[in-house]
Design a protein around this motif. Sequence first.
Motif, PDB file in Angstrom:
ATOM      1  N   PRO A   1       0.854  -1.191   0.000  1.00 14.42           N
ATOM      2  CA  PRO A   1       0.000   0.000   0.000  1.00 14.42           C
ATOM      3  C   PRO A   1       0.894   1.247   0.000  1.00 14.42           C
ATOM      4  O   PRO A   1       1.905   1.293   0.694  1.00 14.42           O
ATOM      5  CB  PRO A   1      -0.783  -0.116   1.309  1.00 14.42           C
ATOM      6  N   LEU A   2       0.543   2.246  -0.791  1.00 11.32           N
ATOM      7  CA  LEU A   2       1.376   3.438  -0.890  1.00 11.32           C
ATOM      8  C   LEU A   2       1.364   4.238   0.414  1.00 11.32           C
ATOM      9  O   LEU A   2       2.373   4.829   0.800  1.00 11.32           O
ATOM     10  CB  LEU A   2       0.908   4.307  -2.055  1.00 11.32           C
ATOM     11  N   TYR A   3       0.239   4.252   1.084  1.00  7.88           N
ATOM     12  CA  TYR A   3       0.102   5.004   2.343  1.00  7.88           C
ATOM     13  C   TYR A   3      -0.107   4.028   3.492  1.00  7.88           C
ATOM     14  O   TYR A   3      -0.931   3.113   3.394  1.00  7.88           O
ATOM     15  CB  TYR A   3      -1.083   5.968   2.271  1.00  7.88           C
ATOM     16  N   THR A   4       0.620   4.238   4.570  1.00  4.79           N
ATOM     17  CA  THR A   4       0.450   3.386   5.748  1.00  4.79           C
ATOM     18  C   THR A   4      -0.665   3.920   6.648  1.00  4.79           C
ATOM     19  O   THR A   4      -1.175   3.192   7.501  1.00  4.79           O
ATOM     20  CB  THR A   4       1.755   3.319   6.552  1.00  4.79           C
ATOM     21  N   GLU A   5      -1.015   5.183   6.458  1.00  2.00           N
ATOM     22  CA  GLU A   5      -2.112   5.780   7.220  1.00  2.00           C
ATOM     23  C   GLU A   5      -3.220   6.177   6.237  1.00  2.00           C
ATOM     24  O   GLU A   5      -3.291   5.638   5.135  1.00  2.00           O
ATOM     25  CB  GLU A   5      -1.592   6.978   8.020  1.00  2.00           C
ATOM     26  N   ALA A   6      -4.074   7.114   6.627  1.00  2.69           N
ATOM     27  CA  ALA A   6      -5.189   7.510   5.769  1.00  2.69           C
ATOM     28  C   ALA A   6      -4.684   8.087   4.449  1.00  2.69           C
ATOM     29  O   ALA A   6      -3.687   8.813   4.409  1.00  2.69           O
ATOM     30  CB  ALA A   6      -6.066   8.528   6.498  1.00  2.69           C
ATOM     31  N   ILE A   7      -5.363   7.768   3.372  1.00  3.47           N
ATOM     32  CA  ILE A   7      -5.009   8.303   2.055  1.00  3.47           C
ATOM     33  C   ILE A   7      -5.463   9.759   1.993  1.00  3.47           C
ATOM     34  O   ILE A   7      -6.639  10.060   2.221  1.00  3.47           O
ATOM     35  CB  ILE A   7      -5.690   7.492   0.933  1.00  3.47           C
ATOM     36  N   PRO A   8      -4.551  10.696   1.729  1.00  5.82           N
ATOM     37  CA  PRO A   8      -4.935  12.106   1.713  1.00  5.82           C
ATOM     38  C   PRO A   8      -5.890  12.429   0.560  1.00  5.82           C
ATOM     39  O   PRO A   8      -5.837  11.793  -0.498  1.00  5.82           O
ATOM     40  CB  PRO A   8      -3.590  12.826   1.535  1.00  5.82           C
ATOM     41  N   ASN A   9      -6.752  13.388   0.782  1.00  7.27           N
ATOM     42  CA  ASN A   9      -7.621  13.891  -0.288  1.00  7.27           C
ATOM     43  C   ASN A   9      -8.587  12.815  -0.787  1.00  7.27           C
ATOM     44  O   ASN A   9      -9.079  12.884  -1.910  1.00  7.27           O
ATOM     45  CB  ASN A   9      -6.734  14.413  -1.448  1.00  7.27           C
ATOM     46  N   ALA A  10      -8.856  11.810   0.061  1.00  6.44           N
ATOM     47  CA  ALA A  10      -9.723  10.710  -0.361  1.00  6.44           C
ATOM     48  C   ALA A  10     -11.065  10.770   0.355  1.00  6.44           C
ATOM     49  O   ALA A  10     -11.143  11.098   1.543  1.00  6.44           O
ATOM     50  CB  ALA A  10      -9.052   9.368  -0.079  1.00  6.44           C
ATOM     51  N   LYS A  11     -12.124  10.453  -0.378  1.00  2.30           N
ATOM     52  CA  LYS A  11     -13.452  10.324   0.212  1.00  2.30           C
ATOM     53  C   LYS A  11     -13.663   8.885   0.689  1.00  2.30           C
ATOM     54  O   LYS A  11     -13.001   7.966   0.215  1.00  2.30           O
ATOM     55  CB  LYS A  11     -14.520  10.695  -0.821  1.00  2.30           C
ATOM     56  N   ASP A  12     -14.573   8.734   1.611  1.00  2.00           N
ATOM     57  CA  ASP A  12     -14.867   7.406   2.161  1.00  2.00           C
ATOM     58  C   ASP A  12     -15.804   6.664   1.199  1.00  2.00           C
ATOM     59  O   ASP A  12     -17.027   6.731   1.305  1.00  2.00           O
ATOM     60  CB  ASP A  12     -15.506   7.541   3.539  1.00  2.00           C
ATOM     61  N   THR A  13     -15.200   5.981   0.244  1.00  2.00           N
ATOM     62  CA  THR A  13     -15.969   5.262  -0.772  1.00  2.00           C
ATOM     63  C   THR A  13     -15.464   3.826  -0.873  1.00  2.00           C
ATOM     64  O   THR A  13     -14.318   3.545  -0.529  1.00  2.00           O
ATOM     65  CB  THR A  13     -15.832   5.931  -2.152  1.00  2.00           C
ATOM     66  N   PRO A  14     -16.291   2.911  -1.358  1.00  2.00           N
ATOM     67  CA  PRO A  14     -15.842   1.519  -1.513  1.00  2.00           C
ATOM     68  C   PRO A  14     -14.805   1.389  -2.625  1.00  2.00           C
ATOM     69  O   PRO A  14     -14.730   2.229  -3.526  1.00  2.00           O
ATOM     70  CB  PRO A  14     -17.125   0.768  -1.869  1.00  2.00           C
ATOM     71  N   ASP A  15     -13.998   0.349  -2.544  1.00  2.00           N
ATOM     72  CA  ASP A  15     -13.004   0.063  -3.568  1.00  2.00           C
ATOM     73  C   ASP A  15     -13.694  -0.586  -4.766  1.00  2.00           C
ATOM     74  O   ASP A  15     -14.217  -1.701  -4.661  1.00  2.00           O
ATOM     75  CB  ASP A  15     -11.925  -0.862  -2.998  1.00  2.00           C
TER      76      ASP A  15
END
Length: 299
Positions: free
Chosen positions: A25-39
């Motif tokens: 995973p590119l980010y180990t924490e929350a993905i910046p600038n991302a909305k809470d949406t399904p993959d």
Amino acid sequence: MTRIFFLSIFSLLYATASLAQQELPLYTEAIPNAKDTPDEETRRDDFIVSKVSRPTLTIFLPTTGKANGSAVIICPGGGYGVLVMKREGYDVAKAFTDMGVTAFVLKYRLPSDRTMTDKAIGPLQDAQQALKTVRQRATEWHIDPQKIGIMGFSAGGHLASTAGTHYQNSLIGNPDNISLRPNFMILVYPVISLNESIGHTGTRTNLLGASPSADLIRRFSNEQHVEASTPPTFLTHAGDDTVVPVANSLIFYEALHKQGIPADMHIYTQGGHGYAKTPAFEEWFGRCRHWLQELKMMP
């Protein structure tokens, strides 16, 4: 016994290959600038990926004793609508490891108002995070932090050139102030400008929307942001490219040359967009290898 022997060898080779190619995973924490949406990511049999909202970095390590300290982050193309992961990612990464360069294939987020608050900056955030991660973990991966480059094809070339011309504007969390500047750029039939005259309409629409402002177009037309500190660049394009005009590479080379930045440019008469039949991979990639050697980025 013979069958067991060959099964054992196969298992060993498979395990070795698995260790050499690891997707993180590119980010180990929350993905910046991302909305809470399904993959909703989808992948076709030919490794064409769409609807990417969970970015990753796939590591390709050279065999033991072959690594020379150089590294490259590869951004596949696809007009910011899909990602051509194999031909413009994994295959190229393997070619780099064969010559001792550690390669990373970046599966970056594809711009979407559904998954991002500001879709125009999502891909660039991922490119910056990839550069930060590789430089941060350089010792672990036996990489010289001053020999980390970025490569991109088509719209991936736009992303790579954006990373190389906008690195001073950090769009990610970077409390340790790790440099986000690539040490070199390799741009293959790249989209550079988003101006209507030479830009690729699909790339611009996917990244900036249907009716972007003049300021937004200028912000992401990278020929307008070349400075004396822009990284050395390798460019290759075909004169008969009807998808992304060769003018993109020409205008970027001119801007680099004006600033005195070391740059190689190789224009082929034929090749179209994607170099499907010509020039051969060994032809243009061999010139890229020679340029990296001249630049002292690899022996």
